[in-house]
Design a protein around this motif. Sequence first.
Motif, mmCIF file in Angstrom:
data_model
loop_
_atom_site.group_PDB
_atom_site.id
_atom_site.type_symbol
_atom_site.label_atom_id
_atom_site.label_comp_id
_atom_site.label_asym_id
_atom_site.label_seq_id
_atom_site.Cartn_x
_atom_site.Cartn_y
_atom_site.Cartn_z
ATOM 1 N N ARG A 1 0.697 -1.262 0.243
ATOM 2 C CA ARG A 1 0.253 0.725 -0.052
ATOM 3 C C ARG A 1 1.001 1.279 0.179
ATOM 4 O O ARG A 1 1.757 1.121 0.053
ATOM 5 N N ARG A 2 -0.147 2.451 -0.581
ATOM 6 C CA ARG A 2 0.596 3.426 -0.516
ATOM 7 C C ARG A 2 0.521 4.084 1.495
ATOM 8 O O ARG A 2 -0.121 5.048 1.545
ATOM 9 N N GLY A 3 1.294 3.668 1.943
ATOM 10 C CA GLY A 3 1.431 4.207 3.711
ATOM 11 C C GLY A 3 1.979 5.982 3.706
ATOM 12 O O GLY A 3 2.582 6.212 2.839
ATOM 13 N N PRO A 4 2.701 6.217 4.922
ATOM 14 C CA PRO A 4 3.053 6.914 5.873
ATOM 15 C C PRO A 4 3.875 7.244 4.962
ATOM 16 O O PRO A 4 4.874 5.918 4.718
ATOM 17 N N ALA A 5 5.093 8.035 4.821
ATOM 18 C CA ALA A 5 6.469 8.286 4.657
ATOM 19 C C ALA A 5 7.399 7.349 5.817
ATOM 20 O O ALA A 5 8.089 6.738 4.627
ATOM 21 N N PRO A 6 7.437 7.432 6.997
ATOM 22 C CA PRO A 6 8.438 6.323 7.173
ATOM 23 C C PRO A 6 8.337 5.099 6.549
ATOM 24 O O PRO A 6 9.448 4.263 6.469
ATOM 25 N N GLU A 7 7.097 4.415 6.018
ATOM 26 C CA GLU A 7 6.658 2.969 5.551
ATOM 27 C C GLU A 7 7.419 3.197 4.382
ATOM 28 O O GLU A 7 8.264 1.900 3.866
ATOM 29 N N ALA A 8 7.371 3.865 3.291
ATOM 30 C CA ALA A 8 7.618 4.144 2.156
ATOM 31 C C ALA A 8 9.416 4.156 2.279
ATOM 32 O O ALA A 8 9.917 3.308 1.782
ATOM 33 N N GLN A 9 9.939 5.338 3.943
ATOM 34 C CA GLN A 9 11.348 5.290 3.171
ATOM 35 C C GLN A 9 12.305 3.363 3.808
ATOM 36 O O GLN A 9 13.328 3.462 3.151
ATOM 37 N N ALA A 10 11.088 2.740 4.000
ATOM 38 C CA ALA A 10 11.567 1.658 4.031
ATOM 39 C C ALA A 10 11.452 0.878 3.078
ATOM 40 O O ALA A 10 12.536 -0.934 3.245
ATOM 41 N N LEU A 11 11.222 1.217 2.396
ATOM 42 C CA LEU A 11 11.005 0.078 1.185
ATOM 43 C C LEU A 11 12.579 0.238 -0.528
ATOM 44 O O LEU A 11 12.785 -0.294 -0.799
ATOM 45 N N TYR A 12 13.614 1.849 -0.023
ATOM 46 C CA TYR A 12 14.355 1.600 -0.304
ATOM 47 C C TYR A 12 15.983 1.735 0.301
ATOM 48 O O TYR A 12 15.629 2.449 1.272
ATOM 49 N N THR A 13 16.675 1.576 -0.288
ATOM 50 C CA THR A 13 18.267 2.407 0.258
ATOM 51 C C THR A 13 18.820 3.341 -0.414
ATOM 52 O O THR A 13 18.587 3.295 -1.743
ATOM 53 N N ASP A 14 18.585 4.708 -0.338
ATOM 54 C CA ASP A 14 19.680 5.892 -0.989
ATOM 55 C C ASP A 14 20.951 5.804 -0.727
ATOM 56 O O ASP A 14 21.446 6.344 -0.506
ATOM 57 N N LEU A 15 20.774 5.678 -2.091
ATOM 58 C CA LEU A 15 22.256 5.203 -2.663
ATOM 59 C C LEU A 15 23.064 6.582 -3.317
ATOM 60 O O LEU A 15 24.419 6.664 -3.969
ATOM 61 N N THR A 16 22.170 7.708 -3.336
ATOM 62 C CA THR A 16 22.428 8.779 -4.074
ATOM 63 C C THR A 16 23.661 9.323 -3.032
ATOM 64 O O THR A 16 23.593 9.462 -2.545
ATOM 65 N N PRO A 17 24.808 9.804 -4.309
ATOM 66 C CA PRO A 17 25.912 10.835 -3.200
ATOM 67 C C PRO A 17 25.480 12.354 -2.690
ATOM 68 O O PRO A 17 24.605 12.786 -3.970
ATOM 69 N N PRO A 18 26.343 12.392 -1.619
ATOM 70 C CA PRO A 18 24.822 13.635 -0.913
ATOM 71 C C PRO A 18 25.895 15.146 -2.415
ATOM 72 O O PRO A 18 27.129 14.823 -2.548
ATOM 73 N N LYS A 19 25.373 15.920 -1.729
ATOM 74 C CA LYS A 19 25.799 17.252 -2.302
ATOM 75 C C LYS A 19 27.124 17.755 -1.738
ATOM 76 O O LYS A 19 26.672 17.847 -0.551
ATOM 77 N N PRO A 20 27.782 18.354 -2.484
ATOM 78 C CA PRO A 20 28.947 18.760 -1.583
ATOM 79 C C PRO A 20 28.176 20.061 -1.007
ATOM 80 O O PRO A 20 27.622 20.847 -1.391
ATOM 81 N N PRO A 21 28.981 20.190 0.160
ATOM 82 C CA PRO A 21 28.573 21.595 0.603
ATOM 83 C C PRO A 21 28.919 23.511 0.095
ATOM 84 O O PRO A 21 29.973 22.944 -0.174
ATOM 85 N N LYS A 22 27.741 23.613 0.512
ATOM 86 C CA LYS A 22 28.250 25.034 -0.797
ATOM 87 C C LYS A 22 29.833 25.948 0.179
ATOM 88 O O LYS A 22 29.264 26.152 1.410
ATOM 89 N N ASP A 23 30.758 26.176 -0.653
ATOM 90 C CA ASP A 23 31.264 27.083 -0.540
ATOM 91 C C ASP A 23 30.767 28.506 0.610
ATOM 92 O O ASP A 23 30.299 29.306 -0.137
#
Length: 127
Positions: free
Chosen positions: A74-96
Amino acid sequence: MSDQIQSQRLDKWLWHARFFKTRTLAGRVISEGKVRVDGTIVSKPSRAVRAGMVLTFTQAKEVRVVCIEGIGDRRGPAPEAQALYTDLTPPKPPKDPAKIAPRPVYEGGGRPTKKQRRQLDRFDGLE
């Protein structure tokens, strides 16, 4: 999350995981060829996905890379949805902070005049 479901349609999974607001929008992005499953471009929203597959797609002008951890029923709440995947996106470098110019501060009383507002817009690069 159901243990009985082994695979799911790609558009439905992206909707369950809350990457897109509607299944129609998810299907449109997939049909345009903007989603990759394990490095292969997918153009059919009905493509079956399983746990362990890696998805690459654009969302809000950013490239997202996620590994599917589970299939939702089902399309549940956000915490339930975040348990469906692992984010492998590299973090953005902090702005200078040295490169970020401070915004000009209006030091008068009340609202700026039309002339002062134009000067502020020109300074911000809006005009």
